[in-house]
Design an enzyme around this catalytic site. Sequence first.
Site, PDB file in Angstrom:
ATOM      1  N   CYS A 203      21.871  15.997  21.709  1.00 23.95           N
ATOM      2  CA  CYS A 203      23.186  16.633  21.746  1.00 23.95           C
ATOM      3  C   CYS A 203      23.497  16.821  23.217  1.00 23.95           C
ATOM      4  CB  CYS A 203      23.189  17.973  21.016  1.00 23.95           C
ATOM      5  SG  CYS A 203      24.795  18.797  21.124  1.00 23.95           S
TER       6      CYS A 203
ATOM      7  N   CYS B  64      25.211  20.568  24.114  1.00 23.79           N
ATOM      8  CA  CYS B  64      24.459  21.825  23.966  1.00 23.79           C
ATOM      9  C   CYS B  64      23.127  21.506  23.312  1.00 23.79           C
ATOM     10  CB  CYS B  64      25.265  22.845  23.179  1.00 23.79           C
ATOM     11  SG  CYS B  64      25.797  22.252  21.558  1.00 23.79           S
ATOM     12  N   SER B  65      22.952  21.925  22.078  1.00 21.56           N
ATOM     13  CA  SER B  65      21.719  21.597  21.364  1.00 21.56           C
ATOM     14  C   SER B  65      21.964  21.569  19.854  1.00 21.56           C
ATOM     15  CB  SER B  65      20.612  22.584  21.717  1.00 21.56           C
ATOM     16  OG  SER B  65      20.998  23.900  21.364  1.00 21.56           O
ATOM     17  N   CYS B  66      23.044  20.919  19.431  1.00 17.06           N
ATOM     18  CA  CYS B  66      23.327  20.785  18.003  1.00 17.06           C
ATOM     19  C   CYS B  66      22.136  20.098  17.341  1.00 17.06           C
ATOM     20  CB  CYS B  66      24.592  19.976  17.777  1.00 17.06           C
ATOM     21  SG  CYS B  66      26.083  20.801  18.373  1.00 17.06           S
TER      22      CYS B  66
END
Length: 136
Positions: free
Chosen positions: A41, A44-46
């Site tokens: 991602c 961000c950090s999906c």
Amino acid sequence: EFRKLLLEDGNAACEAVGLERGLYKLVAVANTDKAHNVVVCTLCSCYPRSLLGLPPDWYKSRNYRSRLINNPREVLREFGTVIDDDVVVRVHDSTADMRYLVVPKRPAGTDGWSETQLAGLVTRDAMIGVTFARQP
């Protein structure tokens, strides 16, 4: 049958085994002899937390997120995952609306194995695509 459903409709596959659907579209991509998939991602950090638990720290790091897009083979090598030159590396960028899950390539010698035996070979990192399924 489950694998086929998972690759066609990840959310429906989750529901079929009693897992919560989630607020995002789940897309499963399969590793093959010709293609290796890996997930990132970039914003961000999906991450599919309901399926894989908390994301590892490296998944959230700016280093992983930026380098994987530009140099996936090098990043994978750092995980000990060497991809042959004739295999395409596909990088999938998760978003707030869509999450990816890698279906690892089935290890040789596992024909006839039970679901439980096969599950023991699949790790979180293999479902992100930075490693292969464990060898039997």
